[in-house]
Design an enzyme around this catalytic site. Structure first.
Site, PDB file in Angstrom:
ATOM      1  N   HIS A   8     -11.239  48.623  25.794  1.00 31.95           N
ATOM      2  CA  HIS A   8     -11.905  49.929  25.668  1.00 31.95           C
ATOM      3  C   HIS A   8     -13.311  49.706  25.632  1.00 31.95           C
ATOM      4  CE1 HIS A   8     -10.576  53.964  24.082  1.00 31.95           C
ATOM      5  NE2 HIS A   8     -11.754  53.897  24.137  1.00 31.95           N
ATOM      6  N   ARG A  46      -7.684  60.505  36.640  1.00 31.09           N
ATOM      7  CA  ARG A  46      -6.998  59.923  36.058  1.00 31.09           C
ATOM      8  C   ARG A  46      -6.179  61.376  34.831  1.00 31.09           C
ATOM      9  NH1 ARG A  46      -9.770  55.135  36.609  1.00 31.09           N
ATOM     10  NH2 ARG A  46      -8.478  53.566  37.476  1.00 31.09           N
ATOM     11  N   ARG A  59      -4.521  62.736  40.046  1.00 28.86           N
ATOM     12  CA  ARG A  59      -3.290  62.067  39.905  1.00 28.86           C
ATOM     13  C   ARG A  59      -2.476  62.587  39.065  1.00 28.86           C
ATOM     14  NH1 ARG A  59      -4.041  55.825  39.051  1.00 28.86           N
ATOM     15  NH2 ARG A  59      -4.254  56.109  37.011  1.00 28.86           N
ATOM     16  N   GLU A  74      -0.229  51.426  45.960  1.00 25.24           N
ATOM     17  CA  GLU A  74      -0.576  50.490  44.816  1.00 25.24           C
ATOM     18  C   GLU A  74       0.687  49.424  44.622  1.00 25.24           C
ATOM     19  OE1 GLU A  74      -1.690  52.162  41.155  1.00 25.24           O
ATOM     20  OE2 GLU A  74      -0.263  53.746  41.276  1.00 25.24           O
ATOM     21  N   ASN A 124      -6.499  48.045  42.163  1.00 29.39           N
ATOM     22  CA  ASN A 124      -6.098  47.261  40.712  1.00 29.39           C
ATOM     23  C   ASN A 124      -4.773  46.999  40.736  1.00 29.39           C
ATOM     24  OD1 ASN A 124      -8.489  48.318  40.317  1.00 29.39           O
ATOM     25  ND2 ASN A 124      -8.116  49.909  38.939  1.00 29.39           N
ATOM     26  N   ASP A 125      -3.655  47.905  40.934  1.00 28.52           N
ATOM     27  CA  ASP A 125      -2.492  47.484  40.886  1.00 28.52           C
ATOM     28  C   ASP A 125      -1.893  46.627  41.907  1.00 28.52           C
ATOM     29  OD1 ASP A 125      -1.444  48.133  38.359  1.00 28.52           O
ATOM     30  OD2 ASP A 125      -1.718  50.282  38.876  1.00 28.52           O
ATOM     31  N   ARG A 150      -3.428  42.274  35.606  1.00 26.06           N
ATOM     32  CA  ARG A 150      -4.909  42.669  35.747  1.00 26.06           C
ATOM     33  C   ARG A 150      -5.710  42.683  34.263  1.00 26.06           C
ATOM     34  NH1 ARG A 150      -3.921  49.177  36.995  1.00 26.06           N
ATOM     35  NH2 ARG A 150      -5.842  49.279  36.279  1.00 26.06           N
ATOM     36  N   CYS A 179      -9.193  53.983  45.641  1.00 26.17           N
ATOM     37  CA  CYS A 179      -9.995  54.314  44.248  1.00 26.17           C
ATOM     38  C   CYS A 179      -9.855  53.275  43.366  1.00 26.17           C
ATOM     39  CB  CYS A 179      -9.083  55.669  43.830  1.00 26.17           C
ATOM     40  SG  CYS A 179      -7.503  55.235  43.415  1.00 26.17           S
TER      41      CYS A 179
HETATM   42  C1  PEP Z   1      -5.282  51.276  40.801  1.00 24.12           C
HETATM   43  O1  PEP Z   1      -4.231  50.757  40.267  1.00 24.12           O
HETATM   44  O2  PEP Z   1      -6.165  50.737  41.366  1.00 24.12           O
HETATM   45  C2  PEP Z   1      -5.779  52.397  40.161  1.00 24.12           C
HETATM   46  C3  PEP Z   1      -6.826  53.164  40.554  1.00 24.12           C
HETATM   47  O3  PEP Z   1      -4.949  52.991  39.217  1.00 24.12           O
HETATM   48  P1  PEP Z   1      -4.971  52.742  37.691  1.00 24.12           P
HETATM   49  O4  PEP Z   1      -6.246  51.588  37.502  1.00 24.12           O
HETATM   50  O5  PEP Z   1      -5.148  53.913  36.840  1.00 24.12           O
HETATM   51  O6  PEP Z   1      -3.718  52.095  37.324  1.00 24.12           O
HETATM   52 MG    MG Z   2      -2.618  51.926  39.275  1.00 22.43          MG
END
Ligand code: PEP
Ligand code: MG
Length: 528
Positions: A182, A287, A321, A418, A440-441, A451, A488
């Protein structure tokens, strides 16, 4: 005096800071006994009140996630079942500071041992509350960091971050911590340099420090040469940022004139209040998990949140999303307890398992679609059936709204890419309206490196050949079959990743608002 101490960690919020170390974990204040149980109880009561007042003041000056967190802490502090055991111990002769600390330690241990990720995450809030009341009891709360200091500790409580005046500079250096925490999110949105994972337990950390949160490191006891080099890098970074800010209102293009669309990622509808729509090409990812923070939101609450962002976007595309709960985003009353939540019932899997919750969101989205240029995407899609079932629910709810005479429209329905199964075989998903790569995922699943784990941060790299090859393949597939592809994940706003992403063929990036200017500047430096 010994030579310089150089520690390496991971950047959690970019920038440079030079200043004295301020230790977060050295509490010099000691408690003064009050002499009677009645006076001890009064002292604790007054300290709880003082901590509540401070939280309320911080909450009234905060918005979005920060305000939610502070209100949650306020509610906990007002709960008698939290302070009850401490007052009982005071009656039995324990001083107020020990009584409070012991009572909270028991609660924290209970939360930390919980199977449910949501409850484990609440332990951090309880630790924060414990410290605030102890600070009020001992006046340690007056121990404010000097202007421009580098706050150093194992971790830092969000309230400490929010209560610190960053106007004179300064930064955060943590021996532990996470760039997904956070505080890291707050630091990025306020431009406070922060480095995590310095792993410096037991070392003598004091004196002047040079914090390089562009590359992820800190130097203590620096030499003249270190200071000179640091100031040059810091100046160059500041100039790059300023130049970037000057160009933020211009459309993004590469050095050789190839246009690139740069959109923003938002979480809370309040986020858009701080962004000029003319500075971006719309919202590439909204989100919706934040809406599901404390309880499951009703249709009207969701509809209003979606409409606000659509109206702000003024006709530019807004991709919302559907709820991506689970994994690192537990939602009480919705997500389930499971051994390995990143590989469990999260994202679209959970929405399809709980259609009664999903249908409420679907109706809100269908209604909001008449208020702007809405696109909807599903998170964590792994197999085509998930998309087919989700799209069927949209069709059913559209029919229901039609029969009820409610204005609504069917938005284009796309998917996040992802999960490696989609990136490897995108042809199985040729019927979707668009692809949005969640780097990210995708990176954590391709590299088998969580991550949010600093110990494997070096492996969790979007520029790894395997990850980039998948991104390029999905982009090429989209181009060939006329399916728009964007990205994204956080990599879209990372100036070091941007050249690779553009070379992989991407022309649509969605970035956190704090990175918008630097992302555009990085794009302008790439020739393709
Ligand atoms: C991702 O996984 O890249 C993504 C944008 O979703 P989140 O970070 O919310 O899992
Ligand atoms: Mg994700």
């Amino acid at each position: 005096m010994s030579g310089p101490l150089r520690l390496t960690g991971s950047p959690a919020s970019g920038g440079y800071a030079e200043g004295p170390i301020f230790r977060l974990d050295r509490d010099t204040a000691s408690y003064v006994l009050k002499g009677s149980a009645t006076a001890e109880a009064q002292a604790l009561k007054a300290a709880i009140q003082a901590a509540s007042d401070q939280l309320a003041a911080l909450a009234s000056a905060s918005t979005g996630d920060a305000a939610d967190m502070l209100e949650f802490q306020l509610a906990m502090l007002a709960d008698d079942s939290l302070s009850g055991p401490a007052f009982d111990a005071i009656n039995a002769g324990t001083p107020a500071d020990k009584a409070w600390s012991d009572a909270l330690a028991e609660q924290i241990a209970g939360y930390e041992a919980a199977d449910d990720e949501y409850f484990r995450a609440r332990a951090a809030d309880l630790k924060d509350i414990r410290q605030q009341v102890l600070d009020a009891l001992t006046s340690a709360g007056d121990r404010t960091a000097p202007p421009g200091a580098i706050l150093f500790g194992e971790d830092i409580a969000p309230t400490r971050f929010l209560a610190t005046d960053w106007s004179a500079g300064g930064g955060i250096a943590l021996s532990n911590g996470s760039s997904a925490s956070h505080v890291a999110m707050l630091a990025r949105s306020r431009g406070v340099p922060m480095v995590v994972g310095l792993g410096s337990a037991g070392m003598d950390i004091a004196g002047l420090a040079l914090l390089d949160a562009e590359h992820g490191g800190i130097v203590l006891r620096p030499t003249e040469g270190d200071i000179d080099g640091f100031r040059k890098s810091s100046k160059a970074y500041g100039e790059r940022r300023r130049r970037a800010e000057d160009g933020v209102m211009k459309p993004a293009a590469t050095e050789n004139g190839v246009p690139v669309r740069v959109l923003v990622n938002v979480a809370d509808p309040a986020d858009v209040d701080r962004i000029d729509i003319a500075s971006c090409d719309g919202v590439g990812l909204m989100r919706t998990e934040f809406l599901f923070g404390k309880q499951l939101p009703d249709e009207e609450t969701q509809y209003r949140a979606y409409r606000k962002v659509l109206e702000w976007a003024d006709g530019k595309p807004v991709t919302i999303r559907t709820i991506d709960a689970g994994g690192d985003k537990p939602v009480p009353g919705f997500t389930v307890e499971e051994g390995n939540p990143f590989l469990g019932l999260r994202g679209i899997r959970l929405s399809l398992a709980r259609p009664e919750v999903f249908r409420v969101q679907i109706r809100a989205l269908l209604r909001a679609a008449v208020d702007g240029n809405l696109k909807v995407m599903f998170p964590m899609i792994s197999v085509p059936e998930e998309y087919t079932r989700a799209a069927a629910l949209f069709a059913e709810e559209a029919k229901n709204l039609g029969e009820a005479g409610q204005p609504h429209a069917m938005p284009p329905l796309g998917i996040m890419v992802e999960v490696p199964s989609v990136a490897i075989a995108p042809e199985l998903f040729s019927n979707v309206a668009f692809f949005s790569i969640g780097s990210n995922d995708l990176t954590q699943y391709v590299m088998a490196a969580a991550r949010d784990n600093t110990a494997v941060a070096a492996l969790n790299s979007v520029t790894n050949t395997a990850v980039l090859r998948l991104i390029a393949a999905v982009t090429a597939f989209g181009l060939l079959h006329d399916i728009p592809v964007s990205l994204c994940g956080d990599a879209g706003g990372d100036p070091t990743a941007i050249p690779h992403l553009l070379k992989a063929g991407l022309r649509d990036l969605s970035v956190v608002p704090a990175q918008l200017a630097l992302a555009k500047a990085a794009i302008a430096g790439v020739s393709i």
